[in-house]
Each structure stands twice: as structure tokens, then as C-alpha cells.
Design a protein around this motif. Structure first.
Motif, short mmCIF file in Angstrom:
data_model
loop_
_atom_site.label_atom_id
_atom_site.label_comp_id
_atom_site.label_asym_id
_atom_site.label_seq_id
_atom_site.Cartn_x
_atom_site.Cartn_y
_atom_site.Cartn_z
N VAL A 25 0.71 13.85 1.58
CA VAL A 25 0.71 12.80 0.56
C VAL A 25 2.08 12.15 0.46
O VAL A 25 2.21 10.92 0.38
CB VAL A 25 0.28 13.37 -0.81
N ILE A 26 3.13 12.97 0.47
CA ILE A 26 4.49 12.44 0.41
C ILE A 26 4.78 11.55 1.62
O ILE A 26 5.36 10.47 1.48
CB ILE A 26 5.51 13.59 0.31
N PHE A 27 4.37 11.99 2.81
CA PHE A 27 4.56 11.17 4.00
C PHE A 27 3.83 9.83 3.88
O PHE A 27 4.28 8.81 4.40
CB PHE A 27 4.05 11.91 5.24
N SER A 28 2.69 9.83 3.22
CA SER A 28 1.87 8.62 3.13
C SER A 28 2.52 7.54 2.28
O SER A 28 2.11 6.38 2.33
CB SER A 28 0.49 8.95 2.55
N THR A 29 3.54 7.89 1.48
CA THR A 29 4.21 6.89 0.65
C THR A 29 5.05 5.92 1.49
O THR A 29 5.41 4.85 1.00
CB THR A 29 5.12 7.55 -0.39
N GLN A 30 5.33 6.31 2.74
CA GLN A 30 6.07 5.44 3.67
C GLN A 30 7.37 4.93 3.04
O GLN A 30 7.72 3.77 3.16
CB GLN A 30 5.20 4.25 4.08
#
Length: 203
Positions: A25-30
């Protein structure tokens, strides 16, 4: 039927999966805080999955055989003490492996937060049965809140999604009779405070 659904939800959103889910999820914040090359993301995700989920799960059958745990659900607080301690050791191992990579500080801080939350949950388990499911989800919500407040990153939709999931998981734990409302709220609050506090200290 309701209990069967609640059991499936609790299994799919097991606390040992939350560090990996949280990382994705954190990675998905880009965002600039979490941006790293794809190969690094893949290796980091594998390290987190192995150290925070696969290794802790692999030792559970031994605890069952030794009588440390009566069931995989660990229905009493004291059954959770040794598994949480062992899990914390594996979390620490994963944290040290992540130190081999040139990562934005936020990522290892998040994993360190999961380690600290596991240790605090273990300490609480000596006298009370806190909801570890909610500790994990609270930690994820705390990470998203920290990204939003500290860096102005738009995590609003993810925060809404996570709070909805938290409500669903909390309800499932109550339906199963695994926890009281106080234990559910305390778990979420513990995870939230640990992650937010660590981000404040490290930044």
C-alpha cells in the motif's frame, strides 16, 4: 454463516500478512518518500514477506506440538507470548536485511514499527488479550496518516479504505468472540500510536 465469513476475513487479513500488505500500500502511493526502482521493490517485498509471515508461520506447528499453543487461533492471551516473541525475532531479522538496501528511511521505520508493536503486544499479553489483527491495521493507518501529515502526500482514499477494512475486521473479531470491543479499539490505537511516534522520532 456469519462466523464462517468472519473466520475467512480474519484469515485473509491475518496480522502476519499486514506488514507485507502495508508495504504494498505504501509503495502504491508513488511518493518521493517511497520511490525506489522496481527490482528493489520486489526484493524488499520478498524480504518482508519471508521474515514477517512465512518464517513465523513455519514455526507454529512446532509450538502446537510442544503445547505452547493449543490452537492456531491462540485463544488465550498467554498462548500468544512465545509466538509473539519468536515473531519479533524474525521481524528484527527482516529489519536488518533491509539495512543492506539504500532505502528511503520511511520504509525501514515502518518495519521497525511493526517489530515494536509486536513486542508491546507480547508484553500486554502477559495480563490482557489485545487484538493483534487490529494492531496491524492500526499500524497501516498510522503509516498512511504519517505520509499525509508529514509530507502532504494524498493518501485520503487509502485511509478511507483501510478504516473501512478495520471496521470489518474488528466486527469479525467480535462476531467470533475472539475479543471485546475494548481489546479491538486498544489494538487499533496501539498500532496507530507506535507508527506515528516512530515517524515523529526519526524525522
Amino acid at each position: 454463516m456469519a462466523k464462517r465469513v468472519a473466520f475467512i476475513v480474519s484469515l485473509l487479513l491475518h496480522p502476519l500478512l499486514m506488514p507485507t500488505i502495508g508495504l504494498l500500500v505504501i509503495f502504491s502511493t508513488q511518493s518521493h518518500v517511497t520511490f525506489i526502482p522496481f527490482e528493489y521493490r520486489r526484493m524488499v517485498t520478498i524480504i518482508v514477506l519471508v521474515s514477517t509471515c512465512i518464517l513465523p508461520l513455519s514455526i507454529m506447528p512446532l509450538f502446537l506440538q510442544m503445547g505452547i499453543m493449543k490452537t492456531m487461533q491462540m485463544e488465550t492471551a498467554k498462548e500468544r507470548i512465545v509466538p509473539l516473541l519468536t515473531t519479533s525475532v524474525f521481524f528484527l531479522l527482516g529489519y536488518f536485511f533491509l539495512g543492506k538496501f539504500q532505502l528511503p528511511t520511511f520504509i525501514p521505520v515502518f518495519i521497525l514499527g511493526t517489530l515494536l508493536a509486536a513486542l508491546l503486544s507480547m508484553c500486554i499479553s502477559f495480563f490482557w488479550k489485545i487484538s493483534i489483527h487490529m494492531v496491524g491495521i492500526g499500524g497501516l493507518w498510522g503509516a498512511l496518516l504519517s505520509l499525509s501529515v508529514k509530507y502532504g502526500i494524498n493518501t485520503f482514499l487509502w485511509m478511507l479504505a483501510v478504516i473501512a477494512v478495520a471496521g470489518m475486521v474488528g466486527s469479525c473479531r467480535l462476531i467470533l468472540g475472539a475479543h471485546t470491543p475494548k481489546q479491538v479499539y486498544a489494538g487499533f490505537g496501539l498500532g496507530l500510536m507506535v507508527i506515528c511516534s516512530l515517524v515523529y522520532v526519526y524525522y
